[in-house]
Structures are given as C-alpha cells and as structure tokens.
Design an enzyme around this catalytic site. Sequence first.
Site, PDB file in Angstrom:
ATOM      1  N   CYS A 103       0.854  -1.290  -0.101  1.00  0.00           N
ATOM      2  CA  CYS A 103      -0.172   0.075   0.007  1.00  0.00           C
ATOM      3  C   CYS A 103       0.902   1.174  -0.021  1.00  0.00           C
ATOM      4  O   CYS A 103       1.717   1.572   0.857  1.00  0.00           O
ATOM      5  CB  CYS A 103      -0.940  -0.084   1.183  1.00  0.00           C
ATOM      6  SG  CYS A 103      -1.869   1.269   1.448  1.00  0.00           S
ATOM      7  N   CYS A 110      -2.992  15.330   2.644  1.00  0.00           N
ATOM      8  CA  CYS A 110      -3.968  14.944   1.395  1.00  0.00           C
ATOM      9  C   CYS A 110      -4.910  16.466   1.478  1.00  0.00           C
ATOM     10  O   CYS A 110      -5.227  16.807   2.619  1.00  0.00           O
ATOM     11  CB  CYS A 110      -4.869  13.858   1.740  1.00  0.00           C
ATOM     12  SG  CYS A 110      -6.170  13.569   0.194  1.00  0.00           S
ATOM     13  N   CYS A 114     -11.109  14.221   3.724  1.00  0.00           N
ATOM     14  CA  CYS A 114     -12.499  13.619   4.082  1.00  0.00           C
ATOM     15  C   CYS A 114     -12.635  13.400   5.598  1.00  0.00           C
ATOM     16  O   CYS A 114     -11.752  13.320   6.389  1.00  0.00           O
ATOM     17  CB  CYS A 114     -12.217  12.079   3.533  1.00  0.00           C
ATOM     18  SG  CYS A 114     -12.208  12.067   1.837  1.00  0.00           S
ATOM     19  N   CYS A 117     -10.995  10.539   7.693  1.00  0.00           N
ATOM     20  CA  CYS A 117      -9.377  10.055   7.335  1.00  0.00           C
ATOM     21  C   CYS A 117      -8.246  10.909   8.018  1.00  0.00           C
ATOM     22  O   CYS A 117      -8.372  12.026   8.177  1.00  0.00           O
ATOM     23  CB  CYS A 117      -9.332  10.167   5.872  1.00  0.00           C
ATOM     24  SG  CYS A 117      -7.773   9.914   5.388  1.00  0.00           S
TER      25      CYS A 117
HETATM   26  N1  SAH Z   1      -7.250   9.091  -1.466  1.00  0.00           N
HETATM   27  C1  SAH Z   1      -7.485   7.932  -1.952  1.00  0.00           C
HETATM   28  C2  SAH Z   1      -6.640   6.566  -1.634  1.00  0.00           C
HETATM   29  C3  SAH Z   1      -6.243   6.702  -0.122  1.00  0.00           C
HETATM   30  S1  SAH Z   1      -7.323   6.417   1.188  1.00  0.00           S
HETATM   31  C4  SAH Z   1      -8.915   7.372  -1.667  1.00  0.00           C
HETATM   32  O1  SAH Z   1      -9.442   8.112  -0.835  1.00  0.00           O
HETATM   33  O2  SAH Z   1      -9.406   6.630  -2.309  1.00  0.00           O
HETATM   34  C5  SAH Z   1      -7.582   4.788   0.773  1.00  0.00           C
HETATM   35  C6  SAH Z   1      -8.894   4.021   1.302  1.00  0.00           C
HETATM   36  O3  SAH Z   1      -8.763   4.191   2.630  1.00  0.00           O
HETATM   37  C7  SAH Z   1     -10.264   4.960   0.908  1.00  0.00           C
HETATM   38  O4  SAH Z   1     -11.095   4.081   0.539  1.00  0.00           O
HETATM   39  C8  SAH Z   1     -10.354   5.768   2.044  1.00  0.00           C
HETATM   40  O5  SAH Z   1     -11.792   6.157   2.049  1.00  0.00           O
HETATM   41  C9  SAH Z   1     -10.194   4.862   3.250  1.00  0.00           C
HETATM   42  N2  SAH Z   1     -10.067   5.390   4.646  1.00  0.00           N
HETATM   43  C10 SAH Z   1      -9.596   6.405   4.721  1.00  0.00           C
HETATM   44  N3  SAH Z   1      -9.756   6.903   6.182  1.00  0.00           N
HETATM   45  C11 SAH Z   1     -10.372   5.591   6.668  1.00  0.00           C
HETATM   46  C12 SAH Z   1     -10.619   5.215   8.013  1.00  0.00           C
HETATM   47  N4  SAH Z   1     -10.452   5.819   9.142  1.00  0.00           N
HETATM   48  N5  SAH Z   1     -11.012   4.106   8.169  1.00  0.00           N
HETATM   49  C13 SAH Z   1     -11.369   2.898   7.357  1.00  0.00           C
HETATM   50  N6  SAH Z   1     -11.206   3.274   5.896  1.00  0.00           N
HETATM   51  C14 SAH Z   1     -10.641   4.725   5.538  1.00  0.00           C
HETATM   52 FE1  SF4 Z   2      -7.457  12.129   1.016  1.00  0.00          FE
HETATM   53 FE2  SF4 Z   2      -7.797  10.531   2.992  1.00  0.00          FE
HETATM   54 FE3  SF4 Z   2      -9.838  11.369   1.703  1.00  0.00          FE
HETATM   55 FE4  SF4 Z   2      -8.282   9.534   0.446  1.00  0.00          FE
HETATM   56  S1  SF4 Z   2      -9.637   9.358   2.073  1.00  0.00           S
HETATM   57  S2  SF4 Z   2      -8.875  11.591  -0.497  1.00  0.00           S
HETATM   58  S3  SF4 Z   2      -6.400  10.362   1.776  1.00  0.00           S
HETATM   59  S4  SF4 Z   2      -8.420  12.377   2.773  1.00  0.00           S
END
Ligand code: SAH
Ligand code: SF4
Length: 396
Positions: A103, A110, A114, A117
């Site tokens: 990974c 970022c 979100c 995250c």
């Molecule tokens: N930015 C990209 C890739 C990195 S995040 C994206 O958002 O797809 C990779 C995955 O982890 C994404 O599906 C994201 O939604 C998930 N993710 C992020 N924070 C998380 C959390 N706290 N618990 C579980 N999954 C999470």
């Molecule tokens: Fe960025 Fe985290 Fe959202 Fe992926 S899940 S786009 S890493 S903020």
Amino acid sequence: MVNLLQFDRAGLGDFCEQLGEKRFRATQLFRWIHQRGERDPAAMTDLAKSLRDKLAAHAVVEPLPVASEQVAADGTIKWLFDVGAGDAIETVFIPEADRGTLCISSQAGCAVNCRFCSTGHQGFSRNLTTAEIVAQLWHAEFTLRQRLGLAVGERVITNVVMMGMGEPLQNYAALLPALRTMLDDHGYGLSRRRVTVSTSGVVPMIERLRDDCPVALAVSLHAPDDALRDELVPLNRKYPIAELLSACRGYLARAPRDFITLEYCMLDGVNDSPAQAAALLALVRGDGGADSGLACKINLIPFNPFPESGLRRSSPERVSAFAAVLQEGGIVTTVRKTRGDDIAAACGQLAGEVRDRTRVAERTVRAVPVRIERGPGRRDSRRTGAPAAAPTRSTS
Ligand code: SAH
Ligand code: SF4
C-alpha cells in the site's frame, strides 16, 4: 545528481540520450535498478564502460530514508519514510498466503480532507515525486527479497494499491511514470489487474487514467447520496455522484477488470442504515434510468477510529446487515478485514507525522528488527517453514 528512480523506461531513454548514449541502453539500466535492486553503476557489468562512468558522475539511485519500521502481530509491516522538511509518509506491506500487497502513498498529507480520514485531518503538505512513489516499492521489494534470501526473479510484492496517504489522482503527473514502472516487463512486471489506483473521485483524471494507463480502479464512495457525500468527501461538491459514476462507466471500456471496486467506510449512525444500503443498491443497479448504474463490487471498510474524528465504527451486526442488502440485490460485496491495526497501519490510520520532525526522530530510535514469515505455496516456504498468514476476505 539525478535520481534514476524518477524515470519510467521512456524517461530513462531520454536521460541516456542526454548523456550522449544510445537510448536502448536504458532497458538494461532499468532492469538493473528495478529487477535486481542495484544502485552502484560499477556493478552493472553488462553496461558499456562509458555509460557506467557517466552514471557515476551524474546520477544516483537514491532510496528514501527509513525513519522507522514496525511489524504487526499479523505480519503486516509499516515503514515511515522521511521525505524532508518535517514531512513523513507511510507504506504498508500486507503478506497473505497467495500474494504480497504493498500500500503506497502518493502525497504527504492530502487536500481532500475526508471527515473520517486521519491523513485528511493533517492537511496537505506536498505532492510526492515519481522517485518517492517508486522508492517505496523499490525499498519494500528489495529489502524483503534480501531478508528472505530470494533469488533474482523471485518476487515479494505481487500487488500494489495506491491507498496510502494522499489522493493519487491529484498527483497525476508523478503517478503516471510510477505506474508505468510498476507495469513494465523490464521493471516490476506487475499485471494491470494487480495495480489498483484508489480515488476519492477526481473525475477528469479518471478519464485521463483510462486513456494513459488503465489499471484496476477503486472509487471511495462512502455515501449513497450527494447530501451526505458532500459532508464526508468534500470533493463531491465539485464532482457529484452522477458525474463520478458516469466517469466510472467510461473507465470500464478500457479497464483490466470488468468492474470498478467501490469502497465504503462504515460509520456508525452516519452511512450504515438499511435504508442507505437500499439507496446504494438502487444507485449501482441503475434504478435511476438508462444512463445510470455501475458494474461494481462493493468493499465495506469498517471505520478505523482515530482520536480527532469524533466518529465511531459500525458494529459487526450493522455491517453484516448492510452487506446482506447489497448481496441479496445481486452485488458482490466484501467486508475488508483490518490488517495491522496494532501498528496503526490500517486504512485511514496513516498519519505520517507530517511536519513533526521530533517524532520522526523518536520513532527512528525505536525501530525494531523484523522477521518476515511467508505462507506455504510460496517458493521460500521450505526455507522458513513459516505458517501461512491468515487469509483475508479482501484487501483491495
Ligand atoms: N485518497 C484515496 C486513496 C487513499 S485512502 C482515496 O480516498 O481513495 C484509501 C482508502 O482508505 C479509501 O477508501 C479511504 O476512504 C479509506 N479510509 C480513509 N480513512 C479511513 C478510516 N479512518 N477508516 C477506514 N477506511 C478509511
Ligand atoms: Fe485524502 Fe484520506 Fe480522503 Fe483519501 S480518504 S482522499 S487520503 S482525505
């Protein structure tokens, strides 16, 4: 000095030309770097002496400095790499019986922010370079290959997921040569089906990726409607769900698989009700009309909490009930098994200690020695006699 990890094979050809050498030499050089893990031009014995001398004078193969390495009880390994100026990024290796998944991070921090995250909560620091993206794979592959005593040609990493820190499609210019290096038969030789780009939904770049380098695509959906998705994934305000699904349908025309993976992080009381499952089912089945719906598999990710989120993980019963609605509706749905959560290596827990040099230094001191165990069916099983890693339902 130029870092040779920066180039895909075409870029390395250009570089050879700039040095006054034939561009086809790049293939040999590329193989030394990405198939054998060699850094020293003097050891690249089948290269012309003139090229070796020029490389020694003008180029390096510069890996990333490891700030720390942690190994989870389940064999998952997390590396923290120092990328300078107080920024650090994380890379996670997930061993399974029949594959090794890496990974990889694409940015320090970022910008998408979100709500659920931990990387998003830190804010954005900077894009990684191609060299920094590829260096994560280079380090993992050759460090683990050496530890396991594998011969040239035996591979540790079989799958790559761009699911570490950052939004890969907001760093497209650096991502593309990195993907090409992963796929190149003279590089890592990974199949398109085994390299996954995960995105929160940067619609124009989904279209670019389809045309430039179609690999497996995962889209982080997390909500069945725009009102909720606007809150959870702020990028949705720019590219709402209908546009996102339309881009996904377009992607399928050239995708290596005949479905898109939709990721859905299960948040207690936020997006996990049976009614929301029904709405998601209607959305992907295309109950909205002819130009809607999507051939997809759905991956439910139990939320991995972190202190500042103020959110909770859905209960296993709630996740199962949600999955059942989708499965009964004919959509293949898996629940992701959390890996490496004892070392905060699970999805969304990667924080990388951005802008915090002190902590990076502390963690360097605490780095632990590791022993990798491989499962049966892999070529080294006789050597280690290691038990199989617990199979998981899905990691990508
Ligand atoms: N930015 C990209 C890739 C990195 S995040 C994206 O958002 O797809 C990779 C995955 O982890 C994404 O599906 C994201 O939604 C998930 N993710 C992020 N924070 C998380 C959390 N706290 N618990 C579980 N999954 C999470
Ligand atoms: Fe960025 Fe985290 Fe959202 Fe992926 S899940 S786009 S890493 S903020």
